[in-house]
Scaffold this active site. Structure first.
Site, short mmCIF file in Angstrom:
data_model
loop_
_atom_site.label_atom_id
_atom_site.label_comp_id
_atom_site.label_asym_id
_atom_site.label_seq_id
_atom_site.Cartn_x
_atom_site.Cartn_y
_atom_site.Cartn_z
N ASP A 138 14.20 47.92 -12.60
CA ASP A 138 13.22 47.99 -11.97
C ASP A 138 11.84 46.80 -11.18
OD1 ASP A 138 13.78 51.17 -12.10
OD2 ASP A 138 11.88 51.28 -13.81
N CYS A 207 11.87 72.19 -7.52
CA CYS A 207 11.16 71.29 -7.55
C CYS A 207 9.23 72.81 -7.65
CB CYS A 207 11.27 70.80 -6.42
SG CYS A 207 9.93 69.43 -6.21
#
Length: 340
Positions: A138, A207
């Site tokens: 990340d 969503c």
């Protein structure tokens, strides 16, 4: 070196990496991103929200070869991508609690993965001292999902997450970028996993904030972003859509057919998910929190709760903000009209 010799070396490298207990490991050539123009347009449209770091080192992010400079043995020639699975059991929050996303319920995956990647890199440097190895979880500017797909570990779904045909999308990704050639040009790259999303739109339809369009996410509206990355006030029009999400969001993964368990128990149906083994470090320590208590937290309360967890990225004012949003969410169409 012949194709056979390179393949043999690549298998030795994979064996070292898999020896650190990763659930998946694949290798692909270090090549520029195929989505440079899209990424640039996405940034210019402000869809990264307050995540300014995504625009930093864009040259490296879009061309992984630059991650290893020439004076350190670069450019990079290969990317070794790994994945860890984590606990995915659905543990609903009771009334008055806010949910924590599954990936953040155990120990911080950044530390858990990077420690093992560093160990693998150290071993590989002993075996191949003429080559450089850089661990990435990340924090490095690298398109992990794109390289994971290139390495044959799955396809990128409509919600932009990597989906493995057997293990679904509940996974954390990491990588070792190396100057070592592990894919011979004559042999060609690994076979890509075909995109199996088809006409399914479940992630888009479910969503909460409507931030997903096919193969693109407006991160500035994503509940996961709003609760973890967004530092300022959450826009008033988005707060009612957050539901009981206190830290992160799993909705687009919860509805994905590729995350359904194989109820036969023998993994016979490839359409159904067979979970990767979960390391003890990822076992859930916290799945939900009392939002009334969180809204009154002091700094010591926050530190005690997030110690050793990826949740430490959420600062105290953000915890209080998120808890307040959950407490005041609109629960029915009537409430929404009344509170509009």
């Amino acid at each position: 070196m012949t194709v056979t010799a390179i393949e043999s070396v690549a298998e030795r490298v994979r064996a070292v990496v898999l020896g650190e207990g990763f659930g998946l490991c694949g290798v692909c050539p270090a090549e520029p991103s195929e989505h440079g123009a899209f990424f640039t347009d996405w940034l210019e449209a402000g869809k990264h929200g307050e995540m300014g770091y995504l625009s930093e080192h864009a040259d490296k992010r879009l061309d992984v070869r630059r991650l290893i400079p020439e004076d350190e043995g670069g450019p990079a020639r290969s990317v070794i991508v790994v994945a860890d699975g984590y606990e995915t059991s659905d543990i609903p929050a009771v009334d008055g609690e806010g949910r924590v996303a599954r990936y953040a319920r155990g120990d911080d995956y950044h530390k858990v993965m990077k420690k093992r990647l560093h160990a693998a890199a150290d071993r590989l440097r002993e075996m191949f001292p003429e080559h450089a190895f850089k661990a990435c979880v990340d924090t490095a500017p690298i398109m992990e999902r794109e390289h994971a797909a290139r390495a044959g570990l799955g396809w990128i779904g409509k919600n932009t997450l990597l989906i493995h045909p057997r293990h679904g999308s509940y996974m954390c990704l990491g990588a070792l970028v190396t100057s070592m050639p592990l894919i011979d040009d004559a042999a060609g790259p690994p076979a890509l996993e075909p995109n199996r999303c088809g006409s399914c739109t479940r992630c888009i339809d479910a969503c909460p904030t409507g931030c997903i369009t096919p193969y693109s996410v407006d991160a500035s509206r994503c509940v996961s972003y709003l609760t973890i990355e967004h530092r300022s006030s959450i826009p008033a029009d988005l707060q009612p859509m957050m539901g009981d999400a206190l830290a992160g969001c799993d909705v687009c993964q919860e509805v994905c057919p590729w995350n359904a368990f194989d109820e036969s128990g023998d993994g016979a149906r490839a359409k159904y998910r067979v979970p990767m083994p979960v390391r003890p470090a990822y076992r859930p320590r916290v799945t939900s929190l009392d939002v009334a208590e969180v809204a009154e937290w002091g700094e010591e309360d926050r530190r005690e709760t997030v110690r050793g967890s990826a949740l430490k990225r959420i600062k105290l004012p953000m915890w209080r903000r998120n808890a307040t949003a959950v407490m005041h969410r609109k629960t029915t169409p009537g409430d929404e009209q009344e509170n509009a």
